[in-house]
Design an enzyme around this catalytic site. Sequence first.
Site, PDB file in Angstrom:
ATOM      1  N   HIS A  62       0.844  -1.207   0.000  1.00 17.64           N
ATOM      2  CA  HIS A  62       0.000   0.000   0.000  1.00 17.64           C
ATOM      3  C   HIS A  62       0.881   1.261   0.000  1.00 17.64           C
ATOM      4  O   HIS A  62       0.886   2.029   0.974  1.00 17.64           O
ATOM      5  CB  HIS A  62      -0.882  -0.049   1.261  1.00 17.64           C
ATOM      6  CG  HIS A  62      -2.011   0.918   1.310  1.00 17.64           C
ATOM      7  ND1 HIS A  62      -1.861   2.282   1.262  1.00 17.64           N
ATOM      8  CD2 HIS A  62      -3.351   0.699   1.438  1.00 17.64           C
ATOM      9  CE1 HIS A  62      -3.031   2.864   1.351  1.00 17.64           C
ATOM     10  NE2 HIS A  62      -3.953   1.953   1.437  1.00 17.64           N
TER      11      HIS A  62
ATOM     12  N   GLU B 208      -0.902   1.475  -5.480  1.00 17.01           N
ATOM     13  CA  GLU B 208      -0.660   0.224  -4.757  1.00 17.01           C
ATOM     14  C   GLU B 208      -0.741  -0.999  -5.667  1.00 17.01           C
ATOM     15  O   GLU B 208      -1.731  -1.167  -6.377  1.00 17.01           O
ATOM     16  CB  GLU B 208      -1.709   0.087  -3.646  1.00 17.01           C
ATOM     17  CG  GLU B 208      -1.860   1.315  -2.772  1.00 17.01           C
ATOM     18  CD  GLU B 208      -3.204   1.375  -2.082  1.00 17.01           C
ATOM     19  OE1 GLU B 208      -3.747   0.295  -1.749  1.00 17.01           O
ATOM     20  OE2 GLU B 208      -3.742   2.476  -1.898  1.00 17.01           O
TER      21      GLU B 208
HETATM   22  O1  TA6 Z   1      -6.098   1.577  -0.537  1.00 18.75           O
HETATM   23  C1  TA6 Z   1      -7.124   2.519  -0.424  1.00 18.75           C
HETATM   24  C2  TA6 Z   1      -7.875   2.274   0.875  1.00 18.75           C
HETATM   25  O2  TA6 Z   1      -8.477   1.002   0.889  1.00 18.75           O
HETATM   26  C3  TA6 Z   1      -8.876   3.404   1.064  1.00 18.75           C
HETATM   27  O3  TA6 Z   1     -10.181   2.920   0.903  1.00 18.75           O
HETATM   28  C4  TA6 Z   1      -8.582   3.931   2.478  1.00 18.75           C
HETATM   29  O4  TA6 Z   1      -9.366   3.236   3.420  1.00 18.75           O
HETATM   30  C5  TA6 Z   1      -7.085   3.633   2.580  1.00 18.75           C
HETATM   31  O5  TA6 Z   1      -6.963   2.334   1.993  1.00 18.75           O
HETATM   32  C6  TA6 Z   1      -6.488   3.760   3.960  1.00 18.75           C
HETATM   33  O6  TA6 Z   1      -6.924   2.706   4.770  1.00 18.75           O
HETATM   34  P1  TA6 Z   1      -6.421   2.688   6.303  1.00 18.75           P
HETATM   35  O7  TA6 Z   1      -7.050   1.494   6.912  1.00 18.75           O
HETATM   36  O8  TA6 Z   1      -4.907   2.609   6.281  1.00 18.75           O
HETATM   37  O9  TA6 Z   1      -6.869   4.017   6.880  1.00 18.75           O
END
Ligand code: TA6
Length: 296
Positions: free
Chosen positions: A165, A269
Amino acid sequence: MIAALNEQFLVPGCVECAAGVNGLPKAKLEHGSGSALEIYLYGAHITSWRLSGSSEILFLSRNAVFEKGKAIRGGIPVIFPQFGNGPLPAHGFARNTDWQVRSTEVLDDGAVSVTLALTESESSLSLWPFRFELHLQVILSDSLLIKLTVSNNSESSFSFQSALHTYFKVGDVSRISIGGLQGSKYIDKLDQASIKREDGSEIQPTSACDNVYLAAPDVLTIHDKSEGRKIILEKGGFREAVLWNPWKETGATIKDLHSDAYREMICLEAANVEPQIVVEPGELHSAWQRILIKPV
Ligand code: TA6
């Protein structure tokens, strides 16, 4: 603990373990090209990568919390076995768990490698009833290669989602463009998960985006005009690509994002979201991403 880690894994001039924020152990990697990286054992979480004479490539929130039970906001969270929301904690448990150093070495081409491992625990078994072993191998040179291997040590098959991520630091999010996704189908998570098709050759974010590009091309780019650089993301074994920026309004609701952080970050990602990856007992699944930086 740090002394014991260095006793076993120190590679002078290349890999050294140290106490990071709040005393959390991290490994510091240095390559002959001047490239340097830091990875916390907690979550196997890379929090910093810079090339010789260049600014930071990864975004890390100034409000990031370095405490067990909370994912570090920024860098490269390792997402497993669930992507996003679902029956498990959001984005799974791997990013909120202590990993172990398995090996450190300098490869034949001079690249510096560290491998961290995570296996099931009572805590993970209570959430996800499978025996597994994850290996995250980080290979630092003047580029960054990360390999994620998932081994099924259970008696039955299991399915999982995964992602690296990555939060990229950008000079000004309104002056970047993302290339390589033209023609890809995507799930727009901000529009009732509707399925759309990307028709732009270059995506220029102007508002919040949360898109899961399905079976996305394996070479993607971020052109950061403010920083005068092109970030190239290559992937293999990760089918999807996720593009996320919360923008101002949603960003302000995320406590561990500093004020207006959205302006200086973009998440691109490498991921496996759907369909889930199935691994048979005794089998493994490997995926990787490589990040290269080119001046423009
Ligand atoms: O990768 C995008 C995502 O799934 C968004 O929907 C947002 O929730 C982001 O990840 C961050 O997630 P987190 O749980 O790290 O706040």
